[in-house]
Design an enzyme around this catalytic site. Structure first.
Site, PDB file in Angstrom:
ATOM      1  N   ASP A 289       1.247  19.748 -20.674  1.00 34.16           N
ATOM      2  CA  ASP A 289       0.366  18.596 -20.818  1.00 34.16           C
ATOM      3  C   ASP A 289       1.145  17.654 -21.732  1.00 34.16           C
ATOM      4  O   ASP A 289       1.198  17.845 -22.940  1.00 34.16           O
ATOM      5  CB  ASP A 289      -0.972  19.029 -21.421  1.00 34.16           C
ATOM      6  CG  ASP A 289      -1.873  17.851 -21.735  1.00 34.16           C
ATOM      7  OD1 ASP A 289      -1.420  16.700 -21.607  1.00 34.16           O
ATOM      8  OD2 ASP A 289      -3.024  18.081 -22.130  1.00 34.16           O
TER       9      ASP A 289
ATOM     10  N   LYS B 292      -0.389   7.208 -23.497  1.00 30.07           N
ATOM     11  CA  LYS B 292       0.122   7.490 -24.838  1.00 30.07           C
ATOM     12  C   LYS B 292       1.611   7.132 -24.896  1.00 30.07           C
ATOM     13  O   LYS B 292       1.961   5.984 -25.101  1.00 30.07           O
ATOM     14  CB  LYS B 292      -0.105   8.968 -25.191  1.00 30.07           C
ATOM     15  CG  LYS B 292      -1.554   9.313 -25.530  1.00 30.07           C
ATOM     16  CD  LYS B 292      -2.375   9.615 -24.317  1.00 30.07           C
ATOM     17  CE  LYS B 292      -3.706  10.247 -24.654  1.00 30.07           C
ATOM     18  NZ  LYS B 292      -4.561  10.380 -23.461  1.00 30.07           N
TER      19      LYS B 292
ATOM     20  N   PHE C 107      -6.524  20.383 -24.690  1.00 31.70           N
ATOM     21  CA  PHE C 107      -7.283  19.151 -24.919  1.00 31.70           C
ATOM     22  C   PHE C 107      -8.626  19.242 -24.194  1.00 31.70           C
ATOM     23  O   PHE C 107      -8.766  19.990 -23.227  1.00 31.70           O
ATOM     24  CB  PHE C 107      -6.479  17.936 -24.441  1.00 31.70           C
ATOM     25  CG  PHE C 107      -7.198  16.647 -24.734  1.00 31.70           C
ATOM     26  CD1 PHE C 107      -7.411  16.246 -26.039  1.00 31.70           C
ATOM     27  CD2 PHE C 107      -7.699  15.860 -23.706  1.00 31.70           C
ATOM     28  CE1 PHE C 107      -8.115  15.079 -26.306  1.00 31.70           C
ATOM     29  CE2 PHE C 107      -8.393  14.699 -23.972  1.00 31.70           C
ATOM     30  CZ  PHE C 107      -8.605  14.308 -25.278  1.00 31.70           C
ATOM     31  N   ASP C 108      -9.622  18.486 -24.630  1.00 35.73           N
ATOM     32  CA  ASP C 108     -10.978  18.675 -24.095  1.00 35.73           C
ATOM     33  C   ASP C 108     -11.113  18.403 -22.596  1.00 35.73           C
ATOM     34  O   ASP C 108     -11.864  19.083 -21.911  1.00 35.73           O
ATOM     35  CB  ASP C 108     -12.038  17.922 -24.901  1.00 35.73           C
ATOM     36  CG  ASP C 108     -11.740  16.451 -25.059  1.00 35.73           C
ATOM     37  OD1 ASP C 108     -10.568  16.116 -25.284  1.00 35.73           O
ATOM     38  OD2 ASP C 108     -12.657  15.627 -24.984  1.00 35.73           O
TER      39      ASP C 108
ATOM     40  N   ALA D 172       1.228  14.322 -22.619  1.00 36.30           N
ATOM     41  CA  ALA D 172       0.796  12.997 -23.077  1.00 36.30           C
ATOM     42  C   ALA D 172       1.673  12.439 -24.205  1.00 36.30           C
ATOM     43  O   ALA D 172       2.030  11.265 -24.205  1.00 36.30           O
ATOM     44  CB  ALA D 172      -0.665  13.055 -23.522  1.00 36.30           C
TER      45      ALA D 172
ATOM     46  N   TYR E 239       0.833  -1.208   0.000  1.00 34.57           N
ATOM     47  CA  TYR E 239       0.000   0.000   0.000  1.00 34.57           C
ATOM     48  C   TYR E 239       0.865   1.254   0.000  1.00 34.57           C
ATOM     49  O   TYR E 239       0.637   2.182  -0.773  1.00 34.57           O
ATOM     50  CB  TYR E 239      -0.927   0.014   1.228  1.00 34.57           C
ATOM     51  CG  TYR E 239      -1.944   1.122   1.153  1.00 34.57           C
ATOM     52  CD1 TYR E 239      -3.223   0.894   0.636  1.00 34.57           C
ATOM     53  CD2 TYR E 239      -1.634   2.416   1.570  1.00 34.57           C
ATOM     54  CE1 TYR E 239      -4.144   1.924   0.537  1.00 34.57           C
ATOM     55  CE2 TYR E 239      -2.551   3.443   1.472  1.00 34.57           C
ATOM     56  CZ  TYR E 239      -3.809   3.202   0.956  1.00 34.57           C
ATOM     57  OH  TYR E 239      -4.722   4.217   0.851  1.00 34.57           O
TER      58      TYR E 239
ATOM     59  N   HIS F 143     -19.757  14.362 -26.134  1.00 36.56           N
ATOM     60  CA  HIS F 143     -19.424  13.468 -27.264  1.00 36.56           C
ATOM     61  C   HIS F 143     -19.428  11.985 -26.886  1.00 36.56           C
ATOM     62  O   HIS F 143     -19.700  11.135 -27.710  1.00 36.56           O
ATOM     63  CB  HIS F 143     -18.079  13.863 -27.885  1.00 36.56           C
ATOM     64  CG  HIS F 143     -16.930  13.856 -26.923  1.00 36.56           C
ATOM     65  ND1 HIS F 143     -16.800  14.789 -25.911  1.00 36.56           N
ATOM     66  CD2 HIS F 143     -15.869  13.040 -26.802  1.00 36.56           C
ATOM     67  CE1 HIS F 143     -15.699  14.537 -25.222  1.00 36.56           C
ATOM     68  NE2 HIS F 143     -15.113  13.481 -25.747  1.00 36.56           N
TER      69      HIS F 143
END
Ligand code: F0G
Length: 457
Positions: A214, A257, A124-125, A216, A72, A449
């Protein structure tokens, strides 16, 4: 004779996929309310919905899975991940999260408050969603060249530095940080140049603001810097990555990604202060600070994936496949965002379905046609994704209506790419006869979406 290019891997395990008939697909997509997210994957032949969490792990990553420590607190797997992040990306502090948007949620719980402005390059969304959810505004400062799909520009992910400067100058007290998405997914998987990263850093320093990456697809970004930017061709990907991140204060990462895992993410930080602030939210939303939302085995695979994902051969194999698909489409005269991006081809659907009105969701219409044609699943990056304006509740019509065909890492062969290209060509050849799109019959209040339901217009 010069030897042709070939992939830097061989295949050890396969997963069967099934072709279907056009009649079956017409029925299935109708039952799915014309939303490709509603299809079960066994009804898809070639799945280009996303490159996120859909990659094939290597034998080394799978071996690491067996070594996962599921303690843990303080698992050895946590330290493996910590070392990989420190050595490859240069961040002293980190918090594991279950995926990229979770990292955004935790970080923005510290950094974003109502009324703030967050400038960046086509957020990004989920990033935009987490900003708007907190009643702040995402300000798009992407260079104008990014919106002309026919224009060849090596770094269409770049931030317009003058615009960025003026947004901050005019709203100094509302801006805490700038988000730089590398590569910029929303503009077509387009890279940001090292020079632009340097310039962003200078603007941030001028006003005392933070820079958040960001990240990714940071490794694909580094590949493009190596291939396209003066002065980098002899540097290794890891050297380029180290310089890129030297311009950031914080990073969020969807590891699904470029770290080539099926689930996982993290926040990288430089100061103990931010780490402590973010830890509070991490514990609330994700889990204890040494696992976040991840199991030990997944942290191990992620650490290994970060290393492999920043090797030139991995990236060359990957991006050459995207380029291969791009070249086939070009042969057929199908318009897409140029040059080819890192993870996907973004078809410029307004130039394909010229008779479908924008109120009937042009990119979605092409997506449904492509699915019916060959069982290829792509994703709409257009009006449905752009959502409604939070204030006026009117549809936002983005400058570009894309159908994104994202290619999972190390999953499909170029024969699959040929099927995709010919399927799209067949739709392209009958484009003059496609005159009607769809109407929305159900939509969620935010990020509609995923669950939208449509009927034929
Ligand atoms: N940032 C970028 C640039 C992304 O592309 C994504 C996800 C995220 C953040 C959020 O990460 O999914 O792990 O929570 N993009 C996926 C896509 C969903 O299909 O492009 P996540």
């Amino acid at each position: 004779m010069e030897l042709p290019f070939a992939e830097s891997f061989k295949i050890k395990m396969i997963e069967p996929i099934r072709r279907s008939t056009r009649e079956e697909r017409e029925q299935w997509i109708k039952e799915a309310k014309y939303n490709l997210f509603n299809l079960s994957s066994d009804k898809v032949f070639i799945d280009l919905l996303t490159d996120s969490g859909t990659g094939a792990m290597s034998d080394r990553q799978w071996s690491e899975m067996m070594l996962g420590d599921e303690s843990y607190a303080g698992a050895t797997s946590y330290f493996k991940m910590k070392n990989a992040i420190k050595n490859i990306l240069g961040f002293e502090y980190f918090l594991p999260t279950h995926q990229g948007r979770a990292a955004e949620n935790v970080l923005f719980s510290v950094l974003v408050k109502a009324g703030d402005m967050v400038p960046g390059n086509s957020h990004f969304d989920t990033t935009k969603g987490h900003i708007e959810f907190r009643k702040a505004k995402a300000i798009d400062c992407t260079i104008a060249e990014a919106f002309d799909t026919a224009l060849d520009h090596p770094f269409k992910g770049n931030v317009d530095i003058e615009k960025l400067d003026s947004v901050i100058k005019n709203n100094t007290d509302k801006v805490t940080f700038i988000v730089v998405t590398v590569t910029c997914n929303s503009s077509g998987g387009q890279p940001v140049s090292m020079q632009n990263l340097r310039d962003i850093r200078n603007v941030a320093d001028k006003y005392g603001k933070m820079v958040v990456f960001d990240a990714a697809r940071f490794a694909e970004n580094a590949y493009f810097i190596k291939m396209r930017e003066e002065g980098y061709k002899d540097k290794t990907i890891k050297q380029i990555v180290a310089e890129m991140f030297s311009y950031a204060d914080v990073m969020t990462m969807s590891a699904k990604k470029d770290a080539i895992v099926n689930m996982g993410g993290f926040i990288g930080m430089r100061t103990e202060k931010l780490f402590k602030q973010a830890s509070v939210f991490n514990i609330m939303f994700e889990g204890y600070v040494t696992y976040g939302g991840m199991s030990g085995r997944d942290m191990n695979a992620l650490a290994q994936g970060l290393d492999e994902g920043t090797e030139f051969e991995t990236l060359e194999t990957r991006i050459k496949q995207v380029e291969y698909l791009g070249a086939r489409l070009e042969e057929f005269g199908i318009p897409f965002q140029r040059p080819v991006g890192g993870h996907a081809i973004f078809v410029d659907t307004k130039k394909v379905l010229t008779h479908v009105p924008k109120e009937q969701y042009i990119a979605q219409t092409l997506g449904v046609e492509l699915y019916i044609e060959a069982g290829v699943r792509a994703v709409e990056i257009g009006t449905i994704l752009a959502d409604r304006d939070p204030e006026t509740r009117e549809n936002r019509y983005p400058a570009l209506e894309f159908l994104r065909m994202a290619i999972p890492r190390r999953v499909y062969t170029n024969n699959h790419m040929d099927v995709v290209a010919v399927a799209l060509k067949n739709v392209f050849d009958r484009r003059e006869h496609i005159t009607k799109g769809f109407n929305i019959v159900y939509e969620a209040p935010i990020m509609r979406h995923f669950t939208v339901e449509l009927e034929k217009a």
